[in-house]
Design an enzyme around this catalytic site. Structure first.
Site, short mmCIF file in Angstrom:
data_model
loop_
_atom_site.label_atom_id
_atom_site.label_comp_id
_atom_site.label_asym_id
_atom_site.label_seq_id
_atom_site.Cartn_x
_atom_site.Cartn_y
_atom_site.Cartn_z
N ARG A 194 0.91 -1.23 -0.06
CA ARG A 194 0.01 -0.08 -0.01
C ARG A 194 0.81 1.19 -0.19
O ARG A 194 0.77 2.02 -0.76
CB ARG A 194 -0.99 0.21 1.05
CG ARG A 194 -1.92 -1.10 1.58
CD ARG A 194 -3.21 -1.08 0.69
NE ARG A 194 -2.93 -1.36 -0.65
CZ ARG A 194 -2.60 -2.78 -1.20
NH1 ARG A 194 -2.47 -3.59 -0.44
NH2 ARG A 194 -2.44 -2.93 -2.54
N ASN A 219 -9.17 7.90 3.72
CA ASN A 219 -8.05 7.18 3.03
C ASN A 219 -6.73 7.38 3.63
O ASN A 219 -6.58 8.35 4.24
CB ASN A 219 -8.06 7.96 1.65
CG ASN A 219 -9.34 7.84 0.72
OD1 ASN A 219 -10.01 7.09 0.94
ND2 ASN A 219 -9.50 8.80 -0.20
N ASP A 273 -3.74 7.40 1.89
CA ASP A 273 -3.06 7.90 0.84
C ASP A 273 -2.64 9.55 1.37
O ASP A 273 -3.63 10.14 2.36
CB ASP A 273 -3.43 7.80 -0.54
CG ASP A 273 -4.72 8.44 -0.95
OD1 ASP A 273 -4.78 9.69 -0.62
OD2 ASP A 273 -5.48 7.77 -1.30
N HIS A 282 -8.57 7.24 9.57
CA HIS A 282 -8.27 5.78 9.59
C HIS A 282 -6.68 5.55 9.48
O HIS A 282 -6.04 4.48 9.20
CB HIS A 282 -8.80 5.12 8.39
CG HIS A 282 -10.32 4.94 8.38
ND1 HIS A 282 -11.00 4.47 7.37
CD2 HIS A 282 -11.37 5.04 9.50
CE1 HIS A 282 -12.34 4.42 7.73
NE2 HIS A 282 -12.53 5.00 9.05
N CYS A 338 5.30 2.67 16.66
CA CYS A 338 5.90 1.97 17.44
C CYS A 338 5.22 1.44 18.61
O CYS A 338 4.94 2.44 19.45
CB CYS A 338 7.30 2.52 17.94
SG CYS A 338 8.11 1.22 18.84
N THR A 359 -17.23 7.44 -1.50
CA THR A 359 -17.30 6.45 -0.37
C THR A 359 -18.59 5.40 -0.45
O THR A 359 -19.68 6.19 -0.62
CB THR A 359 -17.06 6.99 0.98
OG1 THR A 359 -17.21 5.81 1.94
CG2 THR A 359 -18.13 8.12 1.33
N SER A 360 -18.58 4.23 -0.21
CA SER A 360 -19.75 3.35 -0.07
C SER A 360 -20.56 3.36 0.95
O SER A 360 -21.88 2.73 0.82
CB SER A 360 -19.18 1.87 -0.45
OG SER A 360 -18.51 1.57 0.70
N1 APR Z 1 -15.53 8.51 -8.72
C1 APR Z 1 -16.17 8.55 -7.74
N2 APR Z 1 -16.50 7.39 -6.94
C2 APR Z 1 -16.27 6.46 -7.25
C3 APR Z 1 -14.82 6.15 -8.18
C4 APR Z 1 -14.70 7.58 -9.27
N3 APR Z 1 -13.69 7.54 -10.06
N4 APR Z 1 -14.51 5.13 -8.29
C5 APR Z 1 -15.16 4.27 -7.44
N5 APR Z 1 -16.06 5.25 -6.68
C6 APR Z 1 -17.02 4.69 -5.56
C7 APR Z 1 -17.58 3.50 -5.69
O1 APR Z 1 -18.57 3.49 -6.41
C8 APR Z 1 -17.86 3.17 -4.16
O2 APR Z 1 -19.30 3.73 -3.62
O3 APR Z 1 -16.15 4.89 -4.30
C9 APR Z 1 -16.85 4.20 -3.41
C10 APR Z 1 -15.61 3.24 -2.81
O4 APR Z 1 -16.17 2.70 -1.71
P1 APR Z 1 -15.29 1.48 -0.89
O5 APR Z 1 -14.41 0.66 -1.72
O6 APR Z 1 -16.08 0.75 -0.04
O7 APR Z 1 -14.24 2.45 -0.12
P2 APR Z 1 -14.68 3.50 1.27
O8 APR Z 1 -15.69 4.02 1.38
O9 APR Z 1 -13.53 4.44 1.24
O10 APR Z 1 -14.17 2.16 2.26
C11 APR Z 1 -14.07 2.74 3.77
O11 APR Z 1 -13.50 0.68 4.40
O12 APR Z 1 -12.34 -1.17 4.51
C12 APR Z 1 -12.24 0.17 5.13
O13 APR Z 1 -10.80 1.35 5.98
C13 APR Z 1 -11.19 1.01 4.74
O14 APR Z 1 -11.37 3.52 4.73
C14 APR Z 1 -11.82 2.46 4.14
C15 APR Z 1 -13.34 2.03 4.49
#
Ligand code: APR
Length: 236
Positions: free
Chosen positions: A59, A92, A94, A109, A117, A176-177
């Protein structure tokens, strides 16, 4: 939109997808090849620390190789120009918001480029690997772990986040999902305290119905357009 003074922006993996960093829950997402319990829990780390260190070494390397996209740059521009309060709460790990020019960023996160450490509690900026067992620069023990909030651990700086949401006039969720709490619940808190709520995401999320407005599309297009609108520039 001049009545908007205070803004809280929540970002997730979707904002960095166009920078080449994989999201978690897509079909080709990170959790497909790497079971969450193995690489993102304290129990997984206790069971197989080498596997977890290698996962986060990868990562870290990917983050270093990625560049901010138009969405990060637009938020950097907004942060530089917005006179009211603004907080970018990112899930994120990053550093693309910072490299996109944003300063008011909170990593709830943790961060890929930070290590912790557990022997002496020091945190260090780290660009290399941990799987080869380097000693802590502060105490010399081999006890450094990724500075990442795993499932079952408390996200960072929650009091600050809740206080900012309580003061917000506008809450915006980007990429975010809505699958992971407490971040997934911020929209309800923002609505309850009177903020307008807007979601920018590629597709409908689990929480879409909770927002006043949802705009669907790519972050690299939706975010710059929204920032232009907010800053009063002519829409393209
Ligand atoms: N532009 C806008 N949205 C996007 C794009 C894009 N180019 N590509 C993907 N997405 C959307 C997807 O449709 C999805 O709804 O981003 C979302 C990503 O969802 P996840 O993969 O679930 O990521 P996230 O919501 O950040 O996850 C939350 O889960 O496992 C943990 O700690 C980890 O911080 C993370 C947390």
């Amino acid at each position: 939109m001049n009545e908007i003074g205070n803004i809280v922006i929540l970002t997730g993996a979707g904002i960095s997808a166009e920078s080449g960093l994989r999201t978690f829950r897509a079909e080709d997402g990170l959790w497909e090849d790497h079971p969450v319990e193995q690489v993102a829990t304290p129990q997984g780390f206790a069971h197989d620390p080498g596997l977890v260190q290698r996962f986060y070494d990868e990562r870290r390397a990917n983050v270093r190789g990625a560049s901010p996209n138009a969405a990060h740059l637009a938020l950097g521009r907004l942060d530089a120009q917005w006179k009211g309060e603004l907080l970018i709460v990112t899930q994120n790990i990053d550093d693309l918001h910072e490299r996109g020019g944003a300063a008011r960023v909170l990593h709830m996160h943790g961060e890929a480029l930070s290590v912790w450490c557990v022997a002496c509690d020091a945190r260090h900026h780290w660009t290399g690997t941990l799987s080869d067992g380097p000693p802590c620069p502060a105490c010399g023990q081999v006890a450094m772990r990724p500075d990442i909030v795993w499932f079952g651990e408390m996200p960072y700086r929650m009091e600050e986040i809740f206080a900012a949401i309580a003061r917000a006039d506008l809450f915006v969720s980007i990429g975010t999902s809505g699958a992971v709490y407490p971040a997934a619940g911020f929209v309800q808190q923002a609505s309850a305290s009177g903020a307008r709520t807007l979601e920018l995401n590629l597709e409908e999320s689990l929480g879409s119905r909770l927002f006043d407005e949802t705009r669907l599309g790519m972050a690299s297009e939706l975010v710059p357009a929204w920032v232009d609108q907010l800053l009063g520039a002519p829409l393209p």
